[in-house]
Design a protein around this motif. Structure first.
Motif, PDB file in Angstrom:
ATOM      1  N   UNK A 180       0.839  -1.189   0.000  1.00 25.91           N
ATOM      2  CA  UNK A 180       0.000   0.000   0.000  1.00 25.91           C
ATOM      3  C   UNK A 180       0.881   1.248   0.000  1.00 25.91           C
ATOM      4  N   UNK A 198      -6.826  11.655  -1.564  1.00 27.22           N
ATOM      5  CA  UNK A 198      -7.237  10.273  -1.308  1.00 27.22           C
ATOM      6  C   UNK A 198      -6.911   9.865   0.120  1.00 27.22           C
ATOM      7  N   UNK A 199      -6.253  10.739   0.875  1.00 23.32           N
ATOM      8  CA  UNK A 199      -5.949  10.429   2.266  1.00 23.32           C
ATOM      9  C   UNK A 199      -4.506  10.021   2.503  1.00 23.32           C
TER      10      UNK A 199
ATOM     11  N   UNK B 102      -7.949   4.391   0.201  1.00 20.84           N
ATOM     12  CA  UNK B 102      -6.687   4.512   0.943  1.00 20.84           C
ATOM     13  C   UNK B 102      -6.875   4.691   2.448  1.00 20.84           C
ATOM     14  N   UNK B 103      -7.932   5.387   2.850  1.00 16.73           N
ATOM     15  CA  UNK B 103      -8.123   5.614   4.294  1.00 16.73           C
ATOM     16  C   UNK B 103      -8.293   4.270   4.999  1.00 16.73           C
ATOM     17  N   UNK B 104      -7.768   4.177   6.210  1.00 17.04           N
ATOM     18  CA  UNK B 104      -7.648   2.866   6.850  1.00 17.04           C
ATOM     19  C   UNK B 104      -9.005   2.173   7.042  1.00 17.04           C
ATOM     20  N   UNK B 107      -9.882   0.676   3.653  1.00 17.55           N
ATOM     21  CA  UNK B 107      -8.873  -0.228   3.089  1.00 17.55           C
ATOM     22  C   UNK B 107      -9.205  -1.684   3.372  1.00 17.55           C
TER      23      UNK B 107
END
Lengths: 320, 234
Positions: A180, A198-199, B102-104, B107
């Protein structure tokens, strides 16, 4: 013959990698001492190139700081392994060199990775000069020396440590690419704003990767210093070690994982051959080869290989 | 669900939004219409945290979100599909979608979400391995929307989703937006194509020079003289 077996990369890439690794690890058994020394130099160039690619490849930030981290490694070795009275084991010195390079890279990265494009490239290049000049000043005015001698280390030991760094580096590069984290790094190279949106914690990802790539450059420097046995700031912080990794990576082709690796291997071998055969013209020939690469192989060697491979298996598939 | 109250936003010294108030309810489609430069995109950027309001409050699900950084707002469940798509063009369709998760929080469930997105946009599944830049304009818009959905948003903000698309593709995009609402996702949308937007939206706000000049149900707005003249060409 059934070609589908060859087409599945899953099988033959790790197989080939293992074969090459075994071949390298047993080199001192069948090769001459010269071959071991030559291979050590080639591995060093591969390490510099691949670790440069880890950061600059996906992120798109052109770093010319390789020589700085490489030189920091060399000087760590020179200071910790003097000809008389070295206390620390060689391997520990290599680890320390990697750690110091990491810290320097993270500090520098945190300050400069806000710079974009050419500004970042110029600053990183300036870093090499800066460290070199500070070191010259320090050596002359404080320690009163010009250069330093380094403890003699067995050629095979040097080779195996270099090989070890190489293996760890390849595994690291592979896992970063697959993770990732690697995805985030590539998204930064593509579009930094969209990545942030997108963070992705953009700054953190850049700085950490810059640091990781510096670890290997520093470690390689520490090892090669033991081969060189005498160094001074001009040898240790030679700007060529910033430019060569970039050229080798371009020569090999940045599109594929193995491109920079092959590029560095062939380039480093070429350098050795040219340097011994044509000591006065080698830079000239070198330059011509590079210009030729840019003109006729814009995707580097791997581009050429892929075209040939596709023709061989007769597939019309785009590369995976 | 979303409550914007008396928001003023500036670009440097220039005031772009004047005392804006709007609400978006659960599972509603709310449209923002207005001419170029009316402040529509500015308003969306203020909501999603790319711009900070000088005064006023923005609440999402009862929590203040004005002043939060944009990645925190994404994490809370607001997804912003920006104007001009901003795709990762040299990454594959699949990787673009992964970046959306992408944020946990998102994900962990990215594989399931990806399947759902392929359900809404079957063409993306066919194109999963292709680089985003090889997609057609319509497919790229769908990818941008799909990437927005990957963060599992409660509220989706679409900025000009039909921009530059052929009419037939536009119809597809609007159909998808309607189906998203049926899945319970709330939608705030900006569009140039006012008649089509007013057809699918429940309510709309009309912006002019940074101020809201009209608001109400879409049927009612379609009857307004001013809307007819300015946006429908009647």
């Amino acid at each position: 013959m059934d070609m589908s077996l060859f087409r599945s990369r899953r099988l033959w890439i790790p197989g080939l990698a293992l074969l090459v690794l075994v071949g390298l690890a047993t080199l001192p058994l069948y090769g001459s001492l010269y071959m071991t020394i030559l291979m050590t130099a080639i591995l060093m160039y591969i390490i510099l190139t691949v670790s440069w690619v880890i950061f600059s490849g996906p992120s798109g930030y052109l770093s010319l700081a390789s020589a700085a981290f490489f030189g920091v490694g060399i000087y760590t070795s020179a200071i910790l392994l003097p000809t008389k009275g070295a206390v620390l084991p060689v391997l520990v010195v290599v680890l320390i060199a990697g750690a110091i390079s990491f810290v320097v890279a993270v500090l520098v990265g945190a300050l400069t990775l806000r710079l974009r494009g050419i500004y970042f490239a110029i600053f990183t290049f300036g870093l090499v000069e800066l460290i070199k000049q500070v070191l010259i000043f320090f050596e002359i005015s404080v320690t009163g020396t010009r250069g330093r001698f380094i403890m003699l280390v067995d050629t095979h030991t040097i080779f195996y440590i270099m090989l070890g760094i190489f293996v760890v580096l390849m595994l690291t590069a592979y896992f970063i690419r697959r993770s990732k984290f690697g995805l985030a790094l590539r998204s930064i190279g593509e579009n930094e704003e969209a990545a942030a949106h997108s963070g992705v914690n953009v700054t953190m990802v850049k700085v950490i990767t810059f640091g990781i790539s510096a670890v290997f450059m520093g470690a390689a420097g520490a090892v090669i210093a033991m081969r060189w046995t005498y160094i001074d700031p001009y040898i240790a912080f030679n700007p060529l070690f910033s430019f060569l990794p970039v050229l080798m990576a371009i020569f090999g082709g940045l599109g594929q994982f193995y491109g920079p690796l092959i590029g560095a291997a062939i380039f480093a071998y070429l350098e050795e051959v040219l340097l011994t055969k044509f000591p006065y013209y080698y830079m000239l020939i070198f330059g011509c080869v590079l210009v030729g690469t840019m003109l006729f192989m814009p995707m580097g060697l791997t581009g050429l290989i892929q075209r040939g491979w596709r023709r061989l298996i007769g597939g019309q598939h785009a590369d995976a | 669900m979303l409550e914007v109250q008396n928001v003023n936003t500036f670009y440097g010294k220039v005031q772009a939004l004047w005392d804006i108030s709007l609400t978006v309810g659960e599972a509603e489609i709310v449209a923002l219409v207005g001419a170029n430069g009316a402040g529509k995109t500015t308003l969306l950027n203020t909501i999603s945290g790319l711009l900070q309001p000088a005064s006023g409050t923005i609440e999402f699900m009862g929590q203040r979100i004005d002043g939060l950084p944009s990645h925190k707002i994404v994490e809370m469940g607001i997804s912003h599909v920006p104007e001009g798509r901003r795709l990762f063009t040299d990454m594959s369709v699949h990787e673009n979608l992964e970046m959306g998760a992408y944020t946990s929080r998102a994900w962990k469930s990215r594989h399931e979400t990806e399947k759902e997105v392929y359900g809404s946009f079957p063409i993306l599944k066919e194109r999963a391995g292709q680089l985003a830049r090889t997609l057609s304009g319509g497919e790229q818009q769908m990818l941008a929307m799909g990437r927005g959905l990957m963060s599992r948003p409660k509220l989706c903000i679409f900025d000009e989703p039909s921009y530059g698309l052929a009419p037939i593709v536009m119809t597809e995009v609007f159909d998808v937006i309607k189906s998203l609402r049926e899945q319970g996702i709330t939608i705030l949308i900006i569009e140039q194509n006012v008649p089509r937007t007013l057809e699918i939206a429940d309510r709309a706000y009309v912006l002019e020079n940074g101020r809201i000049v009209l608001e109400g149900n879409c049927e009612k707005l379609l009857e307004e003289e001013m809307v007819k003249k300015a946006y429908l060409g009647l």
